[in-house]
Enzyme design. Structure first.
Site, PDB file in Angstrom:
ATOM      1  N   ASN A  14       0.827  -1.217   0.000  1.00 41.55           N
ATOM      2  CA  ASN A  14       0.000   0.000   0.000  1.00 41.55           C
ATOM      3  C   ASN A  14       0.856   1.261   0.000  1.00 41.55           C
ATOM      4  O   ASN A  14       0.494   2.260  -0.638  1.00 41.55           O
ATOM      5  CB  ASN A  14      -0.955   0.000   1.195  1.00 41.55           C
ATOM      6  CG  ASN A  14      -2.200  -0.823   0.924  1.00 41.55           C
ATOM      7  OD1 ASN A  14      -3.044  -0.427   0.128  1.00 41.55           O
ATOM      8  ND2 ASN A  14      -2.289  -1.988   1.547  1.00 41.55           N
ATOM      9  N   MET A  90       0.758  -2.019  12.282  1.00 42.60           N
ATOM     10  CA  MET A  90       0.040  -2.936  13.167  1.00 42.60           C
ATOM     11  C   MET A  90       0.138  -2.530  14.642  1.00 42.60           C
ATOM     12  O   MET A  90       0.379  -3.370  15.504  1.00 42.60           O
ATOM     13  CB  MET A  90       0.566  -4.360  12.956  1.00 42.60           C
ATOM     14  CG  MET A  90       0.282  -4.886  11.562  1.00 42.60           C
ATOM     15  SD  MET A  90      -1.458  -4.760  11.108  1.00 42.60           S
ATOM     16  CE  MET A  90      -1.538  -5.760   9.635  1.00 42.60           C
ATOM     17  N   ASN A 107      -6.500   5.203   7.679  1.00 42.81           N
ATOM     18  CA  ASN A 107      -6.063   3.802   7.706  1.00 42.81           C
ATOM     19  C   ASN A 107      -6.780   3.029   6.617  1.00 42.81           C
ATOM     20  O   ASN A 107      -7.907   3.364   6.241  1.00 42.81           O
ATOM     21  CB  ASN A 107      -6.400   3.167   9.068  1.00 42.81           C
ATOM     22  CG  ASN A 107      -5.937   1.719   9.158  1.00 42.81           C
ATOM     23  OD1 ASN A 107      -4.827   1.386   8.751  1.00 42.81           O
ATOM     24  ND2 ASN A 107      -6.794   0.851   9.685  1.00 42.81           N
ATOM     25  N   HIS A 109      -7.948  -0.968   5.759  1.00 44.71           N
ATOM     26  CA  HIS A 109      -8.138  -2.254   6.421  1.00 44.71           C
ATOM     27  C   HIS A 109      -8.774  -3.229   5.430  1.00 44.71           C
ATOM     28  O   HIS A 109      -9.698  -2.854   4.693  1.00 44.71           O
ATOM     29  CB  HIS A 109      -9.036  -2.074   7.652  1.00 44.71           C
ATOM     30  CG  HIS A 109      -9.249  -3.367   8.398  1.00 44.71           C
ATOM     31  ND1 HIS A 109      -8.280  -3.917   9.212  1.00 44.71           N
ATOM     32  CD2 HIS A 109     -10.295  -4.219   8.413  1.00 44.71           C
ATOM     33  CE1 HIS A 109      -8.736  -5.055   9.708  1.00 44.71           C
ATOM     34  NE2 HIS A 109      -9.949  -5.265   9.249  1.00 44.71           N
ATOM     35  N   ASP A 141      -9.449   6.457  14.792  1.00 40.46           N
ATOM     36  CA  ASP A 141      -9.656   6.843  16.187  1.00 40.46           C
ATOM     37  C   ASP A 141      -8.886   5.861  17.063  1.00 40.46           C
ATOM     38  O   ASP A 141      -8.135   5.027  16.544  1.00 40.46           O
ATOM     39  CB  ASP A 141     -11.155   6.934  16.533  1.00 40.46           C
ATOM     40  CG  ASP A 141     -11.857   5.591  16.433  1.00 40.46           C
ATOM     41  OD1 ASP A 141     -11.177   4.544  16.383  1.00 40.46           O
ATOM     42  OD2 ASP A 141     -13.102   5.586  16.409  1.00 40.46           O
TER      43      ASP A 141
END
Ligand code: GAR
Length: 209
Positions: A14, A90, A107, A109, A141
């Site tokens: 990514n 992580m 982020n 996921h 968050d």
């Protein structure tokens, strides 16, 4: 161009997608700094190959989580970072760190959140037998993959899929979606307001289709 700090722990595909996007002259962001908490992460090599500064900040070298996060924030601020992109990073981040980059931490996921947060999202999806999987980009968050959702992309789960096959199908979408959302975010096309995602340019913004 907005300055990105990309946080990584692993292979960094990514990160590579973001580096490739930033290499295009019309992309409104650049990667100013890459930080890995894992010294052996291949992502570090990807950064250096792209001519981007890469630093290791091993959380194991810190007694308290708050100390690690303060040092991490200092590194990013010193590099002039305005937006923080987690890319296979992580570790959870606490309120103090997030407050320094309020509304500017993203982020990605590998699940259609809020389903399957945490580790091994693709395996969790296979174990549940879901027929549709995908990825999510969200504001971060202090929870685990719980922040306000900006965009998602879906992929089918095919019979015979193992974890590797499903992960690869999702990853392809991650690489498409993350740069798209970063572009939207840094140009104000989406922003966090009172804990909700708003799209000042209209409801279609952020759609993954
Ligand atoms: C990606 O699938 C990313 O979505 C996931 O880790 C992988 C990192 O791959 N992140 C999470 O699970 C966060 N909870 P990469 O290092 O090749 O980008």
């Amino acid at each position: 161009r907005a300055k990105l700090g990309v946080l990584v722990s692993g292979g960094g595909s990514n990160l590579q997608a973001l580096l490739d996007a930033c290499a295009r002259a019309d992309f409104p962001a650049e990667v100013a700094l890459v930080v890995s908490n894992v010294p052996t992460a291949f992502a570090l090599q990807r950064a250096r190959d792209a001519g981007v500064e890469a630093r290791v900040l091993d959380h194991k070298g810190f007694g308290a989580r708050a100390d690690f996060e303060r040092a991490l924030g200092d590194l990013l601020v010193d590099a002039g970072v305005e937006w923080v992109c987690l890319a296979g990073f992580m570790r959870l981040l606490g309120a103090d760190f997030l407050g320094r980059f309020a509304g500017r931490v993203l982020n990605i996921h590998p699940s259609l959140l809020p389903a399957f947060p945490g580790l091994h999202a693709q395996r969790q999806a296979l174990d549940k037998g879901v027929k549709v999987a995908g990825c999510t980009v969200h504001f971060v968050d202090a929870g685990m993959d719980t922040g306000p959702i900006i965009a998602q992309a879906a992929v089918p789960v095919l019979s015979g899929d193992d974890e590797a096959a499903l992960s690869a199908r999702i990853l392809k979408e991650e690489h498409r979606l993350y740069p798209l959302v970063v572009k939207l975010a840094v140009t104000g096309g989406v922003r966090l307001e009172g804990g909700r995602v708003v799209s000042p340019l209209g409801p279609a913004v952020g759609d993954s289709s």
